[in-house]
Design a protein around this motif. Structure first.
Motif, PDB file in Angstrom:
ATOM      1  N   UNK A 119      29.919  48.088  43.460  1.00 19.52           N
ATOM      2  CA  UNK A 119      29.974  47.364  42.534  1.00 19.52           C
ATOM      3  C   UNK A 119      31.220  47.340  41.564  1.00 19.52           C
ATOM      4  N   UNK A 120      31.295  48.415  41.083  1.00 17.41           N
ATOM      5  CA  UNK A 120      32.601  48.882  40.052  1.00 17.41           C
ATOM      6  C   UNK A 120      33.849  48.735  40.703  1.00 17.41           C
ATOM      7  N   UNK A 121      34.054  49.190  41.908  1.00 19.58           N
ATOM      8  CA  UNK A 121      35.368  48.796  42.624  1.00 19.58           C
ATOM      9  C   UNK A 121      35.574  47.507  43.005  1.00 19.58           C
ATOM     10  N   UNK A 122      34.590  46.676  43.240  1.00 23.49           N
ATOM     11  CA  UNK A 122      34.899  45.261  43.571  1.00 23.49           C
ATOM     12  C   UNK A 122      35.127  44.484  42.314  1.00 23.49           C
ATOM     13  N   UNK A 123      34.633  44.912  41.302  1.00 30.52           N
ATOM     14  CA  UNK A 123      34.928  43.903  39.929  1.00 30.52           C
ATOM     15  C   UNK A 123      36.304  44.443  39.534  1.00 30.52           C
ATOM     16  N   UNK A 124      36.756  45.840  39.749  1.00 25.92           N
ATOM     17  CA  UNK A 124      37.918  46.166  39.463  1.00 25.92           C
ATOM     18  C   UNK A 124      39.113  45.544  40.293  1.00 25.92           C
ATOM     19  N   UNK A 125      38.630  45.448  41.488  1.00 23.13           N
ATOM     20  CA  UNK A 125      39.741  44.951  42.555  1.00 23.13           C
ATOM     21  C   UNK A 125      39.928  43.465  42.124  1.00 23.13           C
ATOM     22  N   UNK A 126      38.842  42.762  41.754  1.00 28.00           N
ATOM     23  CA  UNK A 126      38.859  41.416  41.423  1.00 28.00           C
ATOM     24  C   UNK A 126      39.759  41.211  40.102  1.00 28.00           C
ATOM     25  N   UNK A 127      39.644  42.176  39.275  1.00 29.71           N
ATOM     26  CA  UNK A 127      40.626  41.952  38.103  1.00 29.71           C
ATOM     27  C   UNK A 127      42.018  42.341  38.538  1.00 29.71           C
ATOM     28  N   UNK A 128      42.363  43.009  39.196  1.00 33.12           N
ATOM     29  CA  UNK A 128      43.728  43.424  39.828  1.00 33.12           C
ATOM     30  C   UNK A 128      44.222  41.896  40.425  1.00 33.12           C
ATOM     31  N   UNK A 129      43.252  41.099  41.308  1.00 32.10           N
ATOM     32  CA  UNK A 129      43.908  39.992  41.814  1.00 32.10           C
ATOM     33  C   UNK A 129      44.131  38.816  40.687  1.00 32.10           C
ATOM     34  N   UNK A 130      43.266  38.918  39.595  1.00 30.04           N
ATOM     35  CA  UNK A 130      43.291  37.926  38.618  1.00 30.04           C
ATOM     36  C   UNK A 130      44.962  38.230  37.996  1.00 30.04           C
ATOM     37  N   UNK A 131      45.276  39.812  37.871  1.00 29.92           N
ATOM     38  CA  UNK A 131      46.726  39.765  37.561  1.00 29.92           C
ATOM     39  C   UNK A 131      47.720  38.984  38.344  1.00 29.92           C
ATOM     40  N   UNK A 132      47.333  39.010  39.648  1.00 26.45           N
ATOM     41  CA  UNK A 132      48.533  38.111  40.638  1.00 26.45           C
ATOM     42  C   UNK A 132      48.358  36.717  39.997  1.00 26.45           C
ATOM     43  N   UNK A 133      47.294  36.038  40.030  1.00 22.99           N
ATOM     44  CA  UNK A 133      47.189  34.693  39.512  1.00 22.99           C
ATOM     45  C   UNK A 133      47.972  34.364  38.319  1.00 22.99           C
ATOM     46  N   UNK A 134      47.477  35.321  37.132  1.00 23.95           N
ATOM     47  CA  UNK A 134      48.156  35.176  35.916  1.00 23.95           C
ATOM     48  C   UNK A 134      49.554  35.270  35.952  1.00 23.95           C
ATOM     49  N   UNK A 135      50.175  36.249  36.591  1.00 23.37           N
ATOM     50  CA  UNK A 135      51.553  36.686  36.391  1.00 23.37           C
ATOM     51  C   UNK A 135      52.447  35.389  37.323  1.00 23.37           C
ATOM     52  N   UNK A 136      51.734  35.125  38.399  1.00 27.36           N
ATOM     53  CA  UNK A 136      52.485  33.942  38.950  1.00 27.36           C
ATOM     54  C   UNK A 136      52.636  32.778  38.290  1.00 27.36           C
ATOM     55  N   UNK A 137      51.331  32.499  37.664  1.00 25.96           N
ATOM     56  CA  UNK A 137      51.422  31.179  36.836  1.00 25.96           C
ATOM     57  C   UNK A 137      52.350  31.196  35.585  1.00 25.96           C
ATOM     58  N   UNK A 138      52.478  32.454  34.995  1.00 29.75           N
ATOM     59  CA  UNK A 138      53.502  32.597  33.894  1.00 29.75           C
ATOM     60  C   UNK A 138      54.952  32.468  34.452  1.00 29.75           C
ATOM     61  N   UNK A 139      55.186  32.944  35.511  1.00 29.71           N
ATOM     62  CA  UNK A 139      56.640  33.103  36.292  1.00 29.71           C
ATOM     63  C   UNK A 139      56.737  31.487  36.537  1.00 29.71           C
ATOM     64  N   UNK A 140      55.854  30.718  37.073  1.00 27.18           N
ATOM     65  CA  UNK A 140      56.064  29.249  37.606  1.00 27.18           C
ATOM     66  C   UNK A 140      56.513  28.626  36.375  1.00 27.18           C
ATOM     67  N   UNK A 141      55.379  28.924  35.129  1.00 29.37           N
ATOM     68  CA  UNK A 141      55.821  28.010  34.019  1.00 29.37           C
ATOM     69  C   UNK A 141      56.874  28.240  33.193  1.00 29.37           C
ATOM     70  N   UNK A 142      57.112  29.524  33.016  1.00 28.32           N
ATOM     71  CA  UNK A 142      58.390  29.960  32.295  1.00 28.32           C
ATOM     72  C   UNK A 142      60.049  29.602  33.066  1.00 28.32           C
ATOM     73  N   UNK A 143      59.616  29.503  34.509  1.00 27.09           N
ATOM     74  CA  UNK A 143      60.731  29.327  35.326  1.00 27.09           C
ATOM     75  C   UNK A 143      61.307  27.777  35.075  1.00 27.09           C
ATOM     76  N   UNK A 144      60.174  26.782  34.942  1.00 29.07           N
ATOM     77  CA  UNK A 144      60.603  25.450  34.838  1.00 29.07           C
ATOM     78  C   UNK A 144      60.947  25.359  33.301  1.00 29.07           C
ATOM     79  N   UNK A 145      60.481  25.955  32.156  1.00 28.97           N
ATOM     80  CA  UNK A 145      61.058  25.729  30.911  1.00 28.97           C
ATOM     81  C   UNK A 145      62.445  26.468  30.575  1.00 28.97           C
ATOM     82  N   UNK A 146      62.416  27.793  31.019  1.00 29.68           N
ATOM     83  CA  UNK A 146      63.564  28.588  30.638  1.00 29.68           C
ATOM     84  C   UNK A 146      64.684  28.683  31.778  1.00 29.68           C
ATOM     85  N   UNK A 147      64.661  27.917  32.921  1.00 25.24           N
ATOM     86  CA  UNK A 147      65.536  27.877  33.794  1.00 25.24           C
ATOM     87  C   UNK A 147      65.713  26.635  34.344  1.00 25.24           C
ATOM     88  N   UNK A 148      66.143  25.793  33.615  1.00 28.26           N
ATOM     89  CA  UNK A 148      66.024  24.075  33.923  1.00 28.26           C
ATOM     90  C   UNK A 148      67.293  23.975  34.752  1.00 28.26           C
TER      91      UNK A 148
END
Length: 407
Positions: A119-148
């Motif tokens: 249970x604990x390892x499953x939740x922790x791994x889910x949080x690590x996957x969250x980091x992938x989605x969050x950082x990818x979203x940040x890169x996508x948004x920042x690239x459009x604004x800061x690298x036009x």
């Protein structure tokens, strides 16, 4: 309107420290969504509702804090507290806005240490996957604004290559410096004009002292850590440097902190990404992730002492720089070279964050097709459905638990 009333509306005449504390405590408890969302909350509360300052004055303040290294939303809050209540108001604004999320993340750090089993390892791994989605979203948004354009997209690519070839804090510092110099050379086509001035209770002498202290700590702390054997001093040096060199705030601090605490062996990669995922589910500034890291450090001081050292050290440089430039900002921001320098540095930040998206975020979290599917789901929920990050954290955390129990 009298002259005194006009000045009061422009700068937010000195108010009670308790008033500042209560206003920012409410925001610290409810401001989900990251630095851009925080700026929206601040505008609604202090421009539209409380009328502490005008729309134009607020826009100028946001421009100032986005220009500087450090946590932009926290710097805006610090400056608003300074305008309203002087130095004590600034301290009250930062404390009230920061402590709620810092306390939650410290408590999570203690609970994460005892989370074992599927249970604990499953939740922790889910949080690590969250980091992938969050950082990818940040890169996508920042690239459009800061690298036009081609020039800034190229700067971002060069910065990514520099970080890949020279890993660690040094590679990231070099990437930012190269990006800033490249910006001066090829990003000077557009000069933004200013139409109003900001007024703060900070003298030029105080600004000069703050700048001298910022530089003294930035240069002196590494020398002290080299000359002495002191783990507390090492912690302050690492987190101070991360706070001093991060342009854009928010998610951009991820690669800097990873280089300081994971590559040095202070914090495991799993613990780092778990805490980063949890940091998405709390309100307030993302820089409070440092409190979690200070708590889970492998060697002492850790726990509450480590959290306090890390939290203070990462915020101090941004506030020192803010105080340093306040008396000079109205003149400096009109210089074409200053604007070009920041365009190049911001583009380099996109490249640095892009490199971090692969290593350590992607390589540590995406171990199979189910992980990839969950990360892509999180990215779509953030970018297309525009769900708040804390909702995505809950969804992917539970999904990671389900996948770990079924497979």
């Amino acid at each position: 309107m009298s002259r005194r009333e006009a000045v009061t509306q422009q700068t937010g005449a000195e108010g009670g420290v308790w008033e500042v504390f209560k206003a920012f405590l409410l925001l610290g408890l409810t401001s989900f969504g990251g630095p851009i969302a925080h700026l929206g909350y601040f505008r609604a509360e202090f421009v539209a509702r409380r009328k502490w300052l005008t729309e134009q004055a607020y826009a100028d303040l946001v421009a100032l804090c986005q220009f500087l290294p450090g946590p932009a939303s926290s710097q805006v809050g610090f400056a608003l507290g300074l305008m309203r209540g002087g130095p004590y108001g600034a301290a009250a604004a930062w404390t009230a806005f920061t402590l709620p999320s810092a306390i939650v993340l410290v408590l999570f750090a203690y609970s994460a240490a005892v989370m074992e089993g599927p249970i604990g390892s499953g939740i922790i791994h889910g949080l690590k996957i969250v980091a992938v989605a969050i950082v990818a979203h940040a890169v996508w948004g920042m690239a459009g604004k800061l690298c036009p354009d081609r020039q800034r997209a190229t700067i971002a690519l060069v910065a990514l290559l520099i970080v890949v070839m020279a890993s660690g804090p040094l590679g990231q510092v070099i990437a930012i410096l190269v990006g800033a110099l490249a910006g001066v050379w090829c990003c000077r086509a557009k000069v933004e004009s200013t139409v109003s001035h900001l007024h703060f209770p900070v003298s030029r002498l105080a600004g000069g002292i703050a700048l001298a202290l910022f530089l003294l700590l930035l240069a002196g702390l590494p020398l002290l850590t080299w000359a002495t054997v002191s783990q507390p001093l090492d912690i302050v040096d690492a987190f101070y440097r991360a706070g001093a060199l991060v342009f854009g705030g928010g998610h951009v601090v991820l690669p800097l902190l990873e280089a300081e605490v994971v590559q040095t062996g202070w914090v495991s990669s799993d613990a780092f990404l778990t805490g980063y995922g949890a940091a998405q589910a709390v309100p307030g500034p993302l820089f409070t992730f440092s409190a979690y890291l200070g708590t889970v450090l492998e060697s002492e001081p850790n726990g509450l002492i480590g959290a306090t050292l890390a939290l203070l050290a990462i915020f101090i440089p941004g506030f020192l720089l803010l105080v340093a430039v306040l008396p000079f900002w109205n003149t400096f921001r009109q210089l074409a070279v200053a604007q070009a320098l920041m365009r190049g540095a911001n583009a380099a930040v996109v490249g640095i964050l892009g490199a971090a998206l692969y290593e350590p975020v992607w390589t540590s979290a995406i171990l199979g097709p189910y992980d990839f599917a969950l990360a892509l789901t999180g990215f779509v929920l953030l970018s297309v459905w525009r769900m708040p990050p804390w909702v995505v954290v809950i969804i992917l955390g539970l999904s990671g638990l389900i996948v770990s129990l079924l497979l």
